[in-house]
Motif scaffolding. Structure first.
Motif, PDB file in Angstrom:
ATOM      1  N   LYS A  86      36.383  37.308  36.072  1.00 14.85           N
ATOM      2  CA  LYS A  86      34.854  37.064  36.382  1.00 14.85           C
ATOM      3  C   LYS A  86      34.225  38.654  36.000  1.00 14.85           C
ATOM      4  O   LYS A  86      35.114  39.489  35.981  1.00 14.85           O
ATOM      5  N   PRO A  87      32.994  38.632  35.858  1.00 16.44           N
ATOM      6  CA  PRO A  87      32.393  40.081  35.323  1.00 16.44           C
ATOM      7  C   PRO A  87      32.724  41.111  36.537  1.00 16.44           C
ATOM      8  O   PRO A  87      32.728  42.231  36.503  1.00 16.44           O
ATOM      9  N   GLU A  88      32.702  40.417  37.907  1.00 15.86           N
ATOM     10  CA  GLU A  88      32.698  41.178  39.068  1.00 15.86           C
ATOM     11  C   GLU A  88      34.465  41.882  39.178  1.00 15.86           C
ATOM     12  O   GLU A  88      34.559  42.420  40.176  1.00 15.86           O
ATOM     13  N   ASP A  89      35.090  41.234  38.436  1.00 11.33           N
ATOM     14  CA  ASP A  89      36.591  41.704  38.388  1.00 11.33           C
ATOM     15  C   ASP A  89      36.623  43.153  37.453  1.00 11.33           C
ATOM     16  O   ASP A  89      37.635  43.763  37.643  1.00 11.33           O
ATOM     17  N   THR A  90      35.621  43.689  36.945  1.00 10.47           N
ATOM     18  CA  THR A  90      35.424  44.867  35.983  1.00 10.47           C
ATOM     19  C   THR A  90      35.799  45.842  36.938  1.00 10.47           C
ATOM     20  O   THR A  90      35.038  46.230  38.013  1.00 10.47           O
ATOM     21  N   ALA A  91      36.477  46.725  36.573  1.00 11.76           N
ATOM     22  CA  ALA A  91      37.003  47.823  37.494  1.00 11.76           C
ATOM     23  C   ALA A  91      38.485  48.568  36.991  1.00 11.76           C
ATOM     24  O   ALA A  91      38.810  48.047  35.782  1.00 11.76           O
ATOM     25  N   VAL A  92      38.726  49.873  37.446  1.00 10.80           N
ATOM     26  CA  VAL A  92      39.845  50.536  37.094  1.00 10.80           C
ATOM     27  C   VAL A  92      40.723  49.963  38.076  1.00 10.80           C
ATOM     28  O   VAL A  92      40.627  49.993  39.485  1.00 10.80           O
ATOM     29  N   TYR A  93      42.057  49.569  37.432  1.00 10.68           N
ATOM     30  CA  TYR A  93      43.154  48.888  38.431  1.00 10.68           C
ATOM     31  C   TYR A  93      44.170  49.971  38.411  1.00 10.68           C
ATOM     32  O   TYR A  93      44.831  50.453  37.445  1.00 10.68           O
ATOM     33  N   TYR A  94      44.428  50.221  39.727  1.00  9.20           N
ATOM     34  CA  TYR A  94      45.577  51.183  39.923  1.00  9.20           C
ATOM     35  C   TYR A  94      46.692  50.424  40.672  1.00  9.20           C
ATOM     36  O   TYR A  94      46.514  49.692  41.683  1.00  9.20           O
ATOM     37  N   CYS A  95      47.983  50.829  40.202  1.00 10.79           N
ATOM     38  CA  CYS A  95      49.187  50.287  40.960  1.00 10.79           C
ATOM     39  C   CYS A  95      49.716  51.501  41.850  1.00 10.79           C
ATOM     40  O   CYS A  95      49.463  52.459  41.585  1.00 10.79           O
ATOM     41  N   TYR A  96      50.423  51.086  42.755  1.00  5.29           N
ATOM     42  CA  TYR A  96      51.158  51.697  43.540  1.00  5.29           C
ATOM     43  C   TYR A  96      52.587  51.283  43.931  1.00  5.29           C
ATOM     44  O   TYR A  96      52.907  49.995  43.710  1.00  5.29           O
ATOM     45  N   VAL A  97      53.232  52.269  44.329  1.00  4.11           N
ATOM     46  CA  VAL A  97      54.777  51.711  44.690  1.00  4.11           C
ATOM     47  C   VAL A  97      54.942  52.699  46.038  1.00  4.11           C
ATOM     48  O   VAL A  97      54.809  53.818  46.024  1.00  4.11           O
ATOM     49  N   ASN A  98      55.189  52.033  47.394  1.00  4.46           N
ATOM     50  CA  ASN A  98      55.692  52.626  48.387  1.00  4.46           C
ATOM     51  C   ASN A  98      57.294  52.988  48.488  1.00  4.46           C
ATOM     52  O   ASN A  98      58.012  51.927  48.284  1.00  4.46           O
ATOM     53  N   ASN A  99      57.753  54.107  49.079  1.00  4.64           N
ATOM     54  CA  ASN A  99      59.005  54.603  49.056  1.00  4.64           C
ATOM     55  C   ASN A  99      59.658  53.981  50.279  1.00  4.64           C
ATOM     56  O   ASN A  99      60.785  54.461  50.350  1.00  4.64           O
TER      57      ASN A  99
END
Length: 116
Positions: A86-99
């Protein structure tokens, strides 16, 4: 030095699909939870999805039933399959990993733009 490299973002029409990938390089002795956040212009960063080391998943209400998170421990990678965008999904997406010791590694972000 640990780096998370994201790929798969881009421009898609509403109703379309994208698959984001996030691969970790370097030595991470233990990988606990993985996940994705996103940040739209003028808005706070929000949690999109998480997956634990045992494979349990959690999603934001806004993406439930449309997004699927998965991981490949052998490849130190995670994925976010995004359907029915959807247009509201427009964003910068960041992944993360927890150690597993309270520290999160972050990717550089990948832009997802959904046109109406």
């Amino acid at each position: 030095q640990v780096q998370l490299v994201e790929s798969g973002g881009g421009l898609v029409q509403a109703g379309g699909s994208l698959r984001l990938s996030c691969a970790a390089s370097g030595t991470i002795f233990s990988i606990n939870a993985m996940g994705w956040y996103r940040q739209a212009p003028g808005k706070q960063r929000e949690l999109v999805a998480t997956i634990t080391s045992s494979g349990s998943t959690n999603y934001a209400d806004s993406v439930k039933g449309r997004f699927t998170i998965s991981r490949d421990n052998a490849k130190k990678s995670q994925y976010l399959q995004m359907n029915s965008l959807k247009p509201e999904d427009t964003a910068v997406y960041y992944c993360y990993v927890n150690n597993g010791q309270g520290y999160n590694y972050w990717g550089q972000g990948t832009q997802v733009t959904v046109s109406s």
